[in-house]
Design a protein around this motif. Structure first.
Motif, mmCIF file in Angstrom:
data_model
loop_
_atom_site.group_PDB
_atom_site.id
_atom_site.type_symbol
_atom_site.label_atom_id
_atom_site.label_comp_id
_atom_site.label_asym_id
_atom_site.label_seq_id
_atom_site.Cartn_x
_atom_site.Cartn_y
_atom_site.Cartn_z
ATOM 1 N N SER A 231 -5.071 8.622 6.756
ATOM 2 C CA SER A 231 -3.536 7.154 6.398
ATOM 3 C C SER A 231 -4.153 6.385 6.753
ATOM 4 O O SER A 231 -3.739 5.263 6.303
ATOM 5 N N LEU B 153 -6.161 3.010 5.829
ATOM 6 C CA LEU B 153 -5.233 2.240 4.372
ATOM 7 C C LEU B 153 -7.355 1.544 4.140
ATOM 8 O O LEU B 153 -6.924 1.270 2.791
ATOM 9 N N ASP C 211 0.982 -4.208 1.693
ATOM 10 C CA ASP C 211 -0.140 -3.356 2.422
ATOM 11 C C ASP C 211 1.135 -2.373 2.518
ATOM 12 O O ASP C 211 0.654 -0.995 2.733
ATOM 13 N N SER D 71 1.060 1.683 2.123
ATOM 14 C CA SER D 71 0.543 3.132 2.984
ATOM 15 C C SER D 71 1.690 4.227 3.074
ATOM 16 O O SER D 71 1.006 5.201 3.304
#
Length: 623
Positions: A252, A254, A63, A67
């Protein structure tokens, strides 16, 4: 998703010099290739995360890496959108001008983008330096690695704008420069007065300056960003690094990573022929009944909307397959355009709609709940449109008897379409059962579509189409994400000004209490959807209005459905609705052909929306 319009400048008299064309091609290739690679990398990383969990060995850094790469994808994708002229903008006013005036407005649109990028370039560099003190927890990388995407994207977009401006007449460029400098000088002279009138200054920037920019054809994202920057510079001492930071924060989240992946999935569904076989099955099943092909179109939009998440992709997958047959049966172009546009508005809440993802990101509403709730309201509106289509069928179709397809044909088309028909259910089941998050689930669909394209529906997807497909995904995603970032910065400025508190007090005091608030929300989002496009309207006003809805005891999921469907109604309503013109382009129909016919469909959708507004069970009955 929404309509896009061209902001390519037109050459003055002669063809551009060879060096200019070569420079544009080289710069485009230098941006599109890494942007396409980032789309593919994100899909691989997220799918690897799903597989690793399934086998009991989770990748703890997946993750985090996703990102970091996501901001680079958003920025490079927005640069590709600048190069291709695919940032969303309102062209209704500009399109009515003379060719000469239209060319000047095109130069103004590119010049405004250039001015914003130049204004914030130093702030982007400062923001990157500030992020150098941050270290990612799993990978241990400096925050500079991620934040550097912003100034790099700004520089590449500046170069792209400079090359585009080089195609315009010198007189147009001088005129644009004079206008922009004049606005700067006027705001500088008026700064003391604007700072002294408090929140009334908001009208100057977020109604006057913003409205003029949008009507002049400046892309919506850059109109938002310019109005916000001008407001902060003129009336406050806030540094512009705040604008960059808020844009980064807005882009941004996610959960928004689902946007490029679902856009890619929609293109795969079209390229592999999955959409075509689904439509063929529906046509064999319903094509012989009165208004049968209209039912097929509505059903196809419901199915495809659950896969692609983009309205433009939905219509592009369905219309080219169905329109030729519908024309053979006597339906007029205006009727075809009307039902196509209305079906786009109808299906806004079908998961995994990009608008559902955006509203979850902006307001914190559970995306799993939104995915569960979105199906039934769309089915209700589909039944409403089906009733209108049946009423209109006798007026529009020739009295030609269409024979019922033999059972063997229906069975054959079902067997061919069955693997494709399973895709929407696979996506929803994976989210509901917790196999994948709403961000990750699109990668399951991508892998599934690739397998179907290579094993069952062979010949649809060609190797040479892969890079252009990934680049298109990056461009559309970059345009969407940049507008979310710009809207986030604008929403922050409005909140800091105290406007949100004033709005909350005004909305809380509306006549009629809860009912009055719901009705005002419906009307407001129809207008906002028509003028601003859906996602910026959601990002701007969702965080402001959802707390007020909560005060009235309105369920957040129910309010989400109302807001999304009202916004969709405005988005497809002429003369301003951007997606109405996307439907015109996709269907190959002149806009004026549907201007009169579409209102019976939109009126029926409005009545259906009122039913959904005052009967919350349709939205929350299955939660």
């Amino acid at each position: 998703m929404s309509a896009v319009a061209d902001i390519h400048g037109r050459p003055a008299a002669a063809l551009p010099a060879d060096w200019l064309s070569s420079a544009e091609r080289a710069l485009r290739l230098a941006v599109e290739v890494p942007a396409a690679a980032l789309v593919a990398a994100e899909a691989v990383i997220l799918f690897a995360g799903i597989v690793s969990r399934a086998i009991g060995h989770s990748i703890i850094w997946s993750d985090e890496l996703a990102s970091i790469l996501f901001l680079w994808l958003a920025m490079l994708g927005s640069v590709v959108a600048v190069q291709r002229g695919e940032h969303m903008r309102l062209t209704f006013v500009v399109g009515a001008l003379s060719p000469r005036a239209r060319a000047w407005c095109e130069a103004l649109a590119i010049g405004a983008i250039f001015a914003f990028l130049a204004l914030l370039l130093h702030a982007a560099y400062d923001y990157t330096e500030d992020q150098s003190f941050v270290e990612t927890p799993a990978l241990g990388w400096s925050g500079t690695v991620r934040a550097l995407a912003v100034p790099v994207g700004f520089v590449l977009a500046l170069l792209s704008c400079a090359l585009r401006l080089a195609r315009h007449r010198i007189t147009d460029l001088l005129g644009v420069g004079a206008v922009l400098l004049g606005v700067v000088a006027l705001l500088a002279l008026a700064a003391p007065a604007l700072a002294g009138i408090g929140n009334w200054a908001l009208l100057v920037f977020f109604v006057g300056l913003l409205g003029v920019g949008i009507l002049a054809g400046v892309p919506i994202a850059f109109s938002f960003a310019l109005a916000t920057s001008a407001y902060l510079l003129t009336t406050t001492s806030t540094p512009l690094t705040i604008v960059v930071g808020r844009m980064d924060e807005g882009m941004s989240s996610l959960i928004l990573l689902a946007i490029p992946l679902f856009v890619l999935l929609g293109q795969l569904v079209d390229a592999t022929g999955m959409a075509r076989v689904m439509v063929a099955f529906l046509a064999s099943l319903l094509g012989h009944v009165k208004a049968g092909m209209s039912y097929v179109l509505l059903g196809a939009m419901l199915l495809v909307s659950g896969i692609s998440g983009s309205k433009t992709a939905d219509m592009a997958a369905v219309a080219p397959v169905l329109f030729p047959e519908m024309r053979k049966r006597g339906m007029k172009d205006g009727e075809l355009l009307s039902i196509l546009a209305a079906s786009g508005a109808m299906s806004e809440t079908i998961p995994p709609s990009i608008v559902l993802i955006a509203i979850a990101s902006a307001t914190g509403v559970s995306i799993a709940a939104l995915f569960t709730a979105g199906i039934l309201p769309a089915l209700v509106l589909a039944l409403v449109l089906a009733a209108v289509a049946r009423y209109r069928a006798g007026k529009e179709e020739d009295a030609v008897a269409i024979p019922r397809a033999p059972a063997s044909v229906v069975k054959k088309t079902l067997l061919v379409a069955l693997p494709a028909l399973l895709l929407p259910f696979l996506i929803r089941t994976a989210v509901v059962e917790g196999v994948a998050t709403a961000t990750e689930v699109s990668t399951i669909g991508i892998v599934y579509s690739l397998v179907l394209g290579l094993v069952i529906y062979r010949g649809g997807l060609k190797r040479k189409e892969i890079l252009p497909m990934l680049a298109r995904t990056a461009s559309l995603s970059g345009a969407i994400l940049f507008i979310v970032g710009a809207a986030s910065a604008m929403a922050w400025a409005l909140t800091q000004s105290g406007f949100s508190h004033d709005l909350a007090r005004a909305m809380a005091a509306v006549p009629g209490g809860k009912i009055g608030f719901l009705l005002i929300s419906v009307v407001a989002f129809i207008v906002l959807g028509s003028l601003l496009e859906g996602i910026p309207a959601i990002v701007l006003f969702g965080p402001l209005l959802f707390p007020i809805a909560h005060q009235f005891g309105i369920h957040e999921v129910h309010y989400s459905m109302i807001v999304i469907l009202a916004m969709g109604l405005g988005l497809f309503a002429p003369p301003f609705g951007l997606c109405y013109y996307a439907a015109c382009i996709i269907g190959g129909v002149a806009p004026e052909a549907g201007m009169r016919r579409i209102w019976i469909y939109l009126g029926a959708l409005f009545l259906g929306l009122l039913v959904l507004t005052f009967v919350p069970w349709f939205s929350i009955g299955f939660l």
